[in-house]
Design a protein around this motif. Sequence first.
Motif, PDB file in Angstrom:
ATOM      1  N   ALA A   1       1.041   6.966  -0.068  1.00 38.54           N
ATOM      2  CA  ALA A   1       2.296   6.699  -0.226  1.00 38.54           C
ATOM      3  C   ALA A   1       3.261   7.876   0.846  1.00 38.54           C
ATOM      4  O   ALA A   1       2.834   8.417   0.970  1.00 38.54           O
ATOM      5  CB  ALA A   1       2.511   6.220  -0.711  1.00 38.54           C
ATOM      6  N   VAL A   2       4.275   7.304   1.217  1.00 41.33           N
ATOM      7  CA  VAL A   2       5.387   8.121   1.418  1.00 41.33           C
ATOM      8  C   VAL A   2       7.028   7.547   1.104  1.00 41.33           C
ATOM      9  O   VAL A   2       6.937   6.639   1.981  1.00 41.33           O
ATOM     10  CB  VAL A   2       5.639   8.263   3.098  1.00 41.33           C
ATOM     11  N   ARG A   3       7.311   8.594   0.314  1.00 39.50           N
ATOM     12  CA  ARG A   3       8.696   8.238  -0.137  1.00 39.50           C
ATOM     13  C   ARG A   3       9.653   8.759   0.658  1.00 39.50           C
ATOM     14  O   ARG A   3       9.252  10.049   1.160  1.00 39.50           O
ATOM     15  CB  ARG A   3       8.736   9.178  -1.527  1.00 39.50           C
TER      16      ARG A   3
ATOM     17  N   VAL B   1       4.211   1.805   0.924  1.00 38.89           N
ATOM     18  CA  VAL B   1       3.060   2.156   0.640  1.00 38.89           C
ATOM     19  C   VAL B   1       2.010   2.180   1.453  1.00 38.89           C
ATOM     20  O   VAL B   1       1.636   1.154   2.083  1.00 38.89           O
ATOM     21  CB  VAL B   1       2.428   1.241  -0.651  1.00 38.89           C
ATOM     22  N   SER B   2       0.498   2.738   1.534  1.00 41.17           N
ATOM     23  CA  SER B   2      -0.810   2.423   3.112  1.00 41.17           C
ATOM     24  C   SER B   2      -1.505   0.831   2.349  1.00 41.17           C
ATOM     25  O   SER B   2      -1.556   0.382   0.780  1.00 41.17           O
ATOM     26  CB  SER B   2      -0.972   4.111   2.970  1.00 41.17           C
ATOM     27  N   GLY B   3      -2.234   0.048   3.503  1.00 40.31           N
ATOM     28  CA  GLY B   3      -2.721  -0.465   3.120  1.00 40.31           C
ATOM     29  C   GLY B   3      -4.124  -0.147   1.940  1.00 40.31           C
ATOM     30  O   GLY B   3      -4.379   1.155   2.612  1.00 40.31           O
ATOM     31  N   GLN B   4      -3.863  -1.209   0.823  1.00 37.56           N
ATOM     32  CA  GLN B   4      -4.487  -0.562  -0.277  1.00 37.56           C
ATOM     33  C   GLN B   4      -6.091  -1.264  -0.073  1.00 37.56           C
ATOM     34  O   GLN B   4      -6.131  -2.883   0.522  1.00 37.56           O
ATOM     35  CB  GLN B   4      -4.325  -0.965  -1.906  1.00 37.56           C
TER      36      GLN B   4
ATOM     37  N   HIS C   1      -8.897  -5.079  -8.035  1.00 38.75           N
ATOM     38  CA  HIS C   1      -8.875  -4.006  -8.226  1.00 38.75           C
ATOM     39  C   HIS C   1      -7.578  -3.034  -6.963  1.00 38.75           C
ATOM     40  O   HIS C   1      -6.844  -2.517  -7.603  1.00 38.75           O
ATOM     41  CB  HIS C   1     -10.245  -3.695  -7.636  1.00 38.75           C
ATOM     42  N   ILE C   2      -7.595  -4.583  -5.752  1.00 45.78           N
ATOM     43  CA  ILE C   2      -6.381  -3.504  -5.337  1.00 45.78           C
ATOM     44  C   ILE C   2      -4.628  -3.249  -6.275  1.00 45.78           C
ATOM     45  O   ILE C   2      -4.505  -2.695  -6.154  1.00 45.78           O
ATOM     46  CB  ILE C   2      -6.214  -4.508  -4.226  1.00 45.78           C
ATOM     47  N   PHE C   3      -4.568  -4.755  -7.125  1.00 43.00           N
ATOM     48  CA  PHE C   3      -3.552  -4.405  -7.835  1.00 43.00           C
ATOM     49  C   PHE C   3      -3.423  -3.917  -9.050  1.00 43.00           C
ATOM     50  O   PHE C   3      -2.055  -3.017  -9.000  1.00 43.00           O
ATOM     51  CB  PHE C   3      -3.240  -5.843  -8.298  1.00 43.00           C
ATOM     52  N   GLN C   4      -4.456  -3.587  -9.038  1.00 42.71           N
ATOM     53  CA  GLN C   4      -4.453  -2.319 -10.420  1.00 42.71           C
ATOM     54  C   GLN C   4      -4.217  -0.636  -9.447  1.00 42.71           C
ATOM     55  O   GLN C   4      -3.398  -0.209  -9.991  1.00 42.71           O
ATOM     56  CB  GLN C   4      -6.045  -2.124 -10.798  1.00 42.71           C
ATOM     57  N   VAL C   5      -4.442  -0.466  -8.369  1.00 44.66           N
ATOM     58  CA  VAL C   5      -4.653   0.532  -7.768  1.00 44.66           C
ATOM     59  C   VAL C   5      -3.027   0.528  -7.375  1.00 44.66           C
ATOM     60  O   VAL C   5      -2.454   1.778  -7.691  1.00 44.66           O
ATOM     61  CB  VAL C   5      -5.386   0.896  -6.505  1.00 44.66           C
ATOM     62  N   ILE C   6      -2.223  -0.631  -7.544  1.00 47.73           N
ATOM     63  CA  ILE C   6      -1.149  -0.560  -7.230  1.00 47.73           C
ATOM     64  C   ILE C   6      -0.017  -0.437  -7.899  1.00 47.73           C
ATOM     65  O   ILE C   6       0.837   0.416  -7.828  1.00 47.73           O
ATOM     66  CB  ILE C   6      -0.592  -1.974  -6.158  1.00 47.73           C
ATOM     67  N   SER C   7      -0.198  -1.487  -8.455  1.00 51.01           N
ATOM     68  CA  SER C   7       0.205  -0.353 -10.546  1.00 51.01           C
ATOM     69  C   SER C   7       0.085   0.704 -11.002  1.00 51.01           C
ATOM     70  O   SER C   7       1.218   1.044 -11.167  1.00 51.01           O
ATOM     71  CB  SER C   7      -0.293  -1.292 -11.787  1.00 51.01           C
ATOM     72  N   ARG C   8      -0.913   1.753 -10.798  1.00 48.79           N
ATOM     73  CA  ARG C   8      -0.581   3.265 -11.424  1.00 48.79           C
ATOM     74  C   ARG C   8       0.332   3.723  -9.846  1.00 48.79           C
ATOM     75  O   ARG C   8       1.067   4.787 -10.174  1.00 48.79           O
ATOM     76  CB  ARG C   8      -1.957   3.993 -10.163  1.00 48.79           C
ATOM     77  N   ILE C   9       0.041   3.517  -8.669  1.00 45.15           N
ATOM     78  CA  ILE C   9       1.111   3.906  -7.599  1.00 45.15           C
ATOM     79  C   ILE C   9       2.528   3.916  -8.241  1.00 45.15           C
ATOM     80  O   ILE C   9       3.025   4.799  -8.004  1.00 45.15           O
ATOM     81  CB  ILE C   9       0.835   3.233  -6.252  1.00 45.15           C
ATOM     82  N   LEU C  10       2.319   2.393  -8.105  1.00 42.87           N
ATOM     83  CA  LEU C  10       4.202   2.037  -8.505  1.00 42.87           C
ATOM     84  C   LEU C  10       4.391   2.954  -9.715  1.00 42.87           C
ATOM     85  O   LEU C  10       5.698   3.684 -10.071  1.00 42.87           O
ATOM     86  CB  LEU C  10       4.696   0.487  -8.805  1.00 42.87           C
ATOM     87  N   ALA C  11       3.220   2.762 -10.730  1.00 41.59           N
ATOM     88  CA  ALA C  11       3.812   3.506 -12.246  1.00 41.59           C
ATOM     89  C   ALA C  11       4.491   5.027 -11.872  1.00 41.59           C
ATOM     90  O   ALA C  11       5.278   5.783 -12.375  1.00 41.59           O
ATOM     91  CB  ALA C  11       2.795   3.554 -13.196  1.00 41.59           C
ATOM     92  N   ASP C  12       3.559   5.612 -10.932  1.00 40.61           N
ATOM     93  CA  ASP C  12       3.348   7.354 -10.792  1.00 40.61           C
ATOM     94  C   ASP C  12       5.067   7.188 -10.387  1.00 40.61           C
ATOM     95  O   ASP C  12       5.781   8.630 -10.092  1.00 40.61           O
ATOM     96  CB  ASP C  12       2.485   7.856  -9.708  1.00 40.61           C
ATOM     97  N   GLN C  13       5.920   6.117  -9.291  1.00 44.09           N
ATOM     98  CA  GLN C  13       7.004   6.807  -9.150  1.00 44.09           C
ATOM     99  C   GLN C  13       7.795   6.295  -9.815  1.00 44.09           C
ATOM    100  O   GLN C  13       9.464   5.608  -9.570  1.00 44.09           O
ATOM    101  CB  GLN C  13       7.481   6.522  -7.261  1.00 44.09           C
ATOM    102  N   GLY C  14       7.985   5.627 -10.846  1.00 44.95           N
ATOM    103  CA  GLY C  14       9.101   4.594 -12.016  1.00 44.95           C
ATOM    104  C   GLY C  14       9.380   3.616 -11.457  1.00 44.95           C
ATOM    105  O   GLY C  14      10.305   3.476 -11.904  1.00 44.95           O
ATOM    106  N   ALA C  15       8.015   2.553 -10.686  1.00 43.96           N
ATOM    107  CA  ALA C  15       8.478   1.532  -9.881  1.00 43.96           C
ATOM    108  C   ALA C  15       7.650   0.852 -10.720  1.00 43.96           C
ATOM    109  O   ALA C  15       6.375   0.894 -11.713  1.00 43.96           O
ATOM    110  CB  ALA C  15       8.904   1.271  -8.457  1.00 43.96           C
ATOM    111  N   ALA C  16       7.941  -0.660 -10.660  1.00 43.43           N
ATOM    112  CA  ALA C  16       7.045  -1.507 -11.264  1.00 43.43           C
ATOM    113  C   ALA C  16       6.481  -3.192 -10.136  1.00 43.43           C
ATOM    114  O   ALA C  16       7.440  -3.047  -9.268  1.00 43.43           O
ATOM    115  CB  ALA C  16       7.669  -2.499 -13.132  1.00 43.43           C
TER     116      ALA C  16
END
Length: 385
Positions: A277-279, A286-289, A310-325
Amino acid sequence: MIAFLGQGRMGVPMARRLTRAGHKVTTWRRGSGVTAAAAVDGAELVITMLSDPAAVREVLTAALPGLRPGATVVEMSTIGPEAVRELRALLPAEVGLVDAPVLGSVAPAADGTLTVLAGGDVSGCREVLSVFGSVRELGPLGAGAAMKIAVMSAIVPAQVLLAETFAYGEAHGVDRGALADVLSGTPLGTLAERLRVPSAETRYSLGHATKDLELGAWEGASMAGAARARLQEARAAGLGERDLTAIAEHVGGGTTHRAVPLNLSTIPATNGRYSHAVRVGDMLYVSGQAAFDEQGNVVGEGSMAAQSEHIFQVISRILADQGAAFEDIAFIRTYVTDMDQLLDYGRVRAKYITGTPPASTTVEVSRLFRPGLLLEVDLIVALPR
């Protein structure tokens, strides 16, 4: 038998201490090829030491089929009391739950001098917990998690404050060493010594410190909220895997780029030609997962539902890393190879994206970049300020 579900800087030395103390231990980590359910099968005690609430929920959900009646789950991650209550609702009634986060970093984890903050009935696990260090029994379930967040809500902002103190001194010609010496004679002396020279070794990562404040900085907590914002900036600048003391470098100056690439250690690595991803300011692209495991193999080949999950679990970790939901997603785009399987994707997506949906585009394509892939999902996310 004890099942230890965890990895990383804290998990490895903690699991080793259990083994050296004579306990029979089975371990689980991502990419090991062993399922969480298989790892906990037959275990009387299941210990989790993971990165954040989303990871704990994911792993324990996967472990449910293997949990034996009468087993006790000891949750030792830093996830906050609300997440502990969610875990109690998730677990079967015949499975016990204790929350026992720890104070201390890698070295205390290795030598058994952590402070264990325990909530709930620890009568069946007190001896095991003492392997890690001193055990403080704090009351009912959730009390340990609340104590950990309360403590970190003081310690972490204090280090951000000291980083700003050093930055002020540098801007006004104050010698850094002299300032650290003066501070050493004050109540902030121990923390000031840590920031005198930021640690090259990651003992307590800046990313985890940010997550802890995101759990604890409630509305109206002005100092914790300001420290959280500072840390989020530093995490977005790529310092998440560095030791928390790196905040002194970030506050002290340096080049700040508008586009900040983010590559998380908690999800499968990229091939080096793109970032996860790029902030840019308060926006996250977020790049294509796609459904890959840690070895780069396709997950759930032939199953749209499995790949979507699987993809939505990965997305959840990317969002959590940036304090998002998921509620912060502004736009979601999905590429599928077969529109006839769209309902399977839709059912999984509806589990994660609830309420008013974001802007969305779904496109059928003849193929994706790896044989066996059925879909790819990219996002634009509005990050919390």
